[in-house]
Motif scaffolding. Structure first.
Motif, short mmCIF file in Angstrom:
data_model
loop_
_atom_site.label_atom_id
_atom_site.label_comp_id
_atom_site.label_asym_id
_atom_site.label_seq_id
_atom_site.Cartn_x
_atom_site.Cartn_y
_atom_site.Cartn_z
N UNK A 57 -37.40 43.56 104.93
CA UNK A 57 -37.08 44.22 106.13
C UNK A 57 -36.84 45.85 105.81
N UNK A 58 -36.46 46.02 104.55
CA UNK A 58 -36.64 47.65 104.42
C UNK A 58 -37.89 48.23 104.03
N UNK A 59 -38.87 47.56 103.80
CA UNK A 59 -39.91 48.31 103.08
C UNK A 59 -40.98 48.01 103.99
N UNK A 60 -41.43 46.69 104.62
CA UNK A 60 -42.47 46.52 105.31
C UNK A 60 -42.60 47.24 106.69
N UNK A 61 -41.68 47.19 107.54
CA UNK A 61 -41.73 47.86 108.79
C UNK A 61 -41.83 49.46 108.77
N UNK A 62 -41.22 50.09 107.65
CA UNK A 62 -41.30 51.40 107.58
C UNK A 62 -42.78 51.88 107.06
N UNK A 169 -50.22 50.65 98.29
CA UNK A 169 -50.97 49.49 97.57
C UNK A 169 -50.32 49.31 96.35
N UNK A 170 -50.49 50.49 95.65
CA UNK A 170 -49.84 50.61 94.35
C UNK A 170 -48.26 50.31 94.43
N UNK A 171 -47.76 51.02 95.12
CA UNK A 171 -46.10 50.92 95.58
C UNK A 171 -45.58 49.47 95.65
N UNK A 172 -46.46 48.83 96.54
CA UNK A 172 -45.92 47.39 96.90
C UNK A 172 -46.08 46.66 95.90
N UNK A 173 -47.14 46.79 94.82
CA UNK A 173 -47.27 46.06 93.38
C UNK A 173 -46.17 46.23 92.75
N UNK A 174 -45.37 47.22 92.73
CA UNK A 174 -44.10 47.57 92.02
C UNK A 174 -42.94 46.63 92.36
N UNK A 175 -43.04 45.95 93.87
CA UNK A 175 -41.99 45.23 94.33
C UNK A 175 -42.29 43.80 94.47
N UNK A 176 -43.13 43.35 94.54
CA UNK A 176 -43.85 41.85 94.71
C UNK A 176 -44.40 41.22 93.48
N UNK A 177 -44.01 40.06 93.62
CA UNK A 177 -44.76 39.44 92.62
C UNK A 177 -46.53 39.16 93.12
N UNK A 178 -47.40 38.73 91.98
CA UNK A 178 -48.82 38.80 92.46
C UNK A 178 -49.32 37.80 93.64
N UNK A 179 -48.58 36.64 93.63
CA UNK A 179 -48.84 35.74 94.72
C UNK A 179 -48.16 36.09 96.08
N UNK A 180 -47.35 37.08 96.11
CA UNK A 180 -46.44 37.43 97.26
C UNK A 180 -47.21 38.72 97.83
N UNK A 181 -47.89 39.30 97.16
CA UNK A 181 -48.61 40.65 97.71
C UNK A 181 -49.44 40.49 98.83
N UNK A 182 -50.44 39.32 98.67
CA UNK A 182 -51.68 39.44 99.98
C UNK A 182 -50.81 39.31 101.31
N UNK A 183 -49.91 38.50 101.46
CA UNK A 183 -49.43 38.32 102.84
C UNK A 183 -48.75 39.70 103.26
#
Length: 488
Positions: A57-62, A169-183
């Motif tokens: 909710x905090x990261x994806x919409x922005x 893309x790099x920033x999101x990889x600091x927040x999510x596990x590998x198999x959470x990232x694609x969606x």
């Protein structure tokens, strides 16, 4: 079953202690000697669900809104062309292709250094800062009255925007596990498709209502309005965009510890040895890794084929639509793509599989684009298969970049360099890709469709090669030691 991660001793050190503080920019790492509570990471489905909901909710919409504006500002030149810019600036087909392609020359320059800076700074200031500057440049289109001015401004815009997309893309990889990232990346990437649809609607509305207002042609109003939107939102983003899991105020201490610990368990966070690697060594490691160049080939095929984006309004004109109707008819194409991209990436995460999904959407685009090129008498059939062909192209891109981020997972700075190299060189392919749609080939545009079909076959071949080679030669990363023990 709890997990204790450590790279030196299984029994001694908290996984979130000093050695893991740097990758997540935790300004005050836990210190057992100073009396801080030592947190033992334990899998907790309820807690993890709560944390993911907060992060999403905090990261994806922005991030989505930032990318939507980024995509509008980069690609609105296509809408401006059919809204009168080509006539006002006396642009030939080659002039327009140069204006499109020169952006990517500038785009190449700063992607790698920008990602390296981002990996060691605060995203909440760095990414909105880039956004503010490019928004000001888009407003500067209002002062463009010559094709030389257009080309020069496009080059500078490419330099400034270079750090945003690979940075996210790099920033999101600091927040999510590998198999959470694609969606998550798919939802983020869908902003580009919404931008394509919204851009057509906005361009059509401006063409109808603001052409000539205050002495400005419709295409200048388009740049002015979209540039002001970007500048205003960049200021808002500073106050909303979070930095890293380890120093985020809206997560409790328990949630911060868990958010970092789950990345440790996923082998997706740097060890002390990883963080000691310097800038130069990270660059050398990325350049020497054959995986970087394999992904570079795959993404270059996707991106070169993706130059169709700049010609979608032109292709609508070739199908018989004109004026605002040509703008509005771009919208369904992006809506079809939105569905296909989301379904593909969500399926990829749920099944924990990447290359076969890339094969599927690449094959979809190959078949659809071939039909679009072959069927000339029925514009409705061409329109339908153009939507599927473009959707396959746009679905390949986020899947390939997510696959790259999952493959070269550590060290983080090597991942940053690899993502930067792949995205930079792939976007350089847009320089020649923009020339495959010459106006002399209208209304059939056979060279563009045939070349795009071949490029997407290259994407299919990349996926097959990656599936085989990465299974035979797994990425050589030293796993973080993990201990399973009973929950008290």
């Amino acid at each position: 079953m709890p997990i204790m991660a450590d790279t030196q001793a299984l029994d001694a050190v908290d996984p979130l202690e000093r050695k893991y503080s740097n990758p997540v920019h935790d300004d005050k790492p836990l210190d057992a000697d100073a009396g801080d509570e030592v947190y033992v990471f334990a899998p907790n489905a309820e807690l993890e669900k709560r944390i993911l909901r907060k992060i999403d909710l905090r990261l994806i919409p922005i991030a989505m809104i930032m990318y939507l504006l980024n995509y509008l500002d980069r690609n609105n030149v296509g809408n401006a062309k059919t809204a009168g810019m080509q006539k006002d600036l006396n642009l030939s087909s080659s002039d327009y292709s140069l204006a499109v392609s020169i952006f990517f020359v500038g785009y190449l320059c700063l992607q790698v250094p920008s990602n390296m800076i981002l990996s060691r700074t605060r995203p909440r200031f760095y990414l909105p800062g880039i956004m503010f500057v490019w928004g000001c440049l888009v407003i500067g289109y209002v002062g463009v009255n010559t094709k030389a001015g257009l080309i020069g401004l496009r080059f500078v815009l490419g330099v400034v925007e270079a750090g945003f997309f690979p940075g996210i893309l790099l920033y999101m990889s600091f927040w999510y596990k590998k198999m959470e990232l694609a969606r998550r990346f798919a939802v983020f990437y869908s902003a580009s498709l919404l931008a394509g649809a919204f851009g057509g609607l906005l361009a059509g509305a401006i063409l109808s209502g603001l052409n000539g207002a205050s002495g400005l042609p419709a295409w200048k109003w388009l740049f002015l309005i979209e540039g002001l939107m970007t500048v205003c939102f960049s200021v808002i983003a500073v106050f909303i965009l979070p930095d890293f899991p380890g120093n985020t105020k809206w997560l409790s201490k328990e949630e911060r510890d868990y958010a970092v610990g789950r990345l440790i368990a996923d082998n997706n966070i740097d060890s002390e040895e990883d963080t000691a690697i310097g800038h130069w060594k990270s660059i050398v490691m990325a350049v020497k890794d054959w995986r970087t160049w394999l992904f570079c080939f795959g993404q270059s095929c996707n991106t070169a084929a993706g130059t169709i984006t700049y010609f979608i309004p032109t292709l609508m004109s070739a199908l018989g639509y004109s004026g605002k109707h040509a703008q509005y008819m771009t919208v369904p194409i992006y809506m079809v793509a939105l569905v296909i991209v989301l379904v593909t990436c969500f399926s990829s995460d749920i099944t924990q599989e990447r290359p076969k999904h890339i094969m599927a959407v690449a094959a979809l685009s190959v078949v659809s684009l071939a039909i679009t090129a072959g069927v000339q008498g029925n514009p409705h059939v061409r329109y339908a298969f153009l939507a599927f062909g473009a959707s396959g192209i746009w679905a390949c891109s986020p899947m390939t970049l997510t696959y790259l981020s999952n493959t070269i997972s550590r060290p983080a700075e090597k991942r940053a360099v690899s993502v930067g190299i792949v995205n930079a060189l792939a976007n350089l392919s847009s320089v020649y890709g923009s020339y495959i749609w010459p106006s002399t080939s209208a209304p059939k545009y056979i060279p563009g469709f045939v070349t795009s079909t071949m490029l997407q076959f290259g994407s299919f071949a990349f996926a097959v090669a990656a599936w085989y080679l990465l299974k035979k030669y797994p990425y050589p990363v030293k796993a973080l030691a993990v201990r399973m023990e009973a929950t008290s």
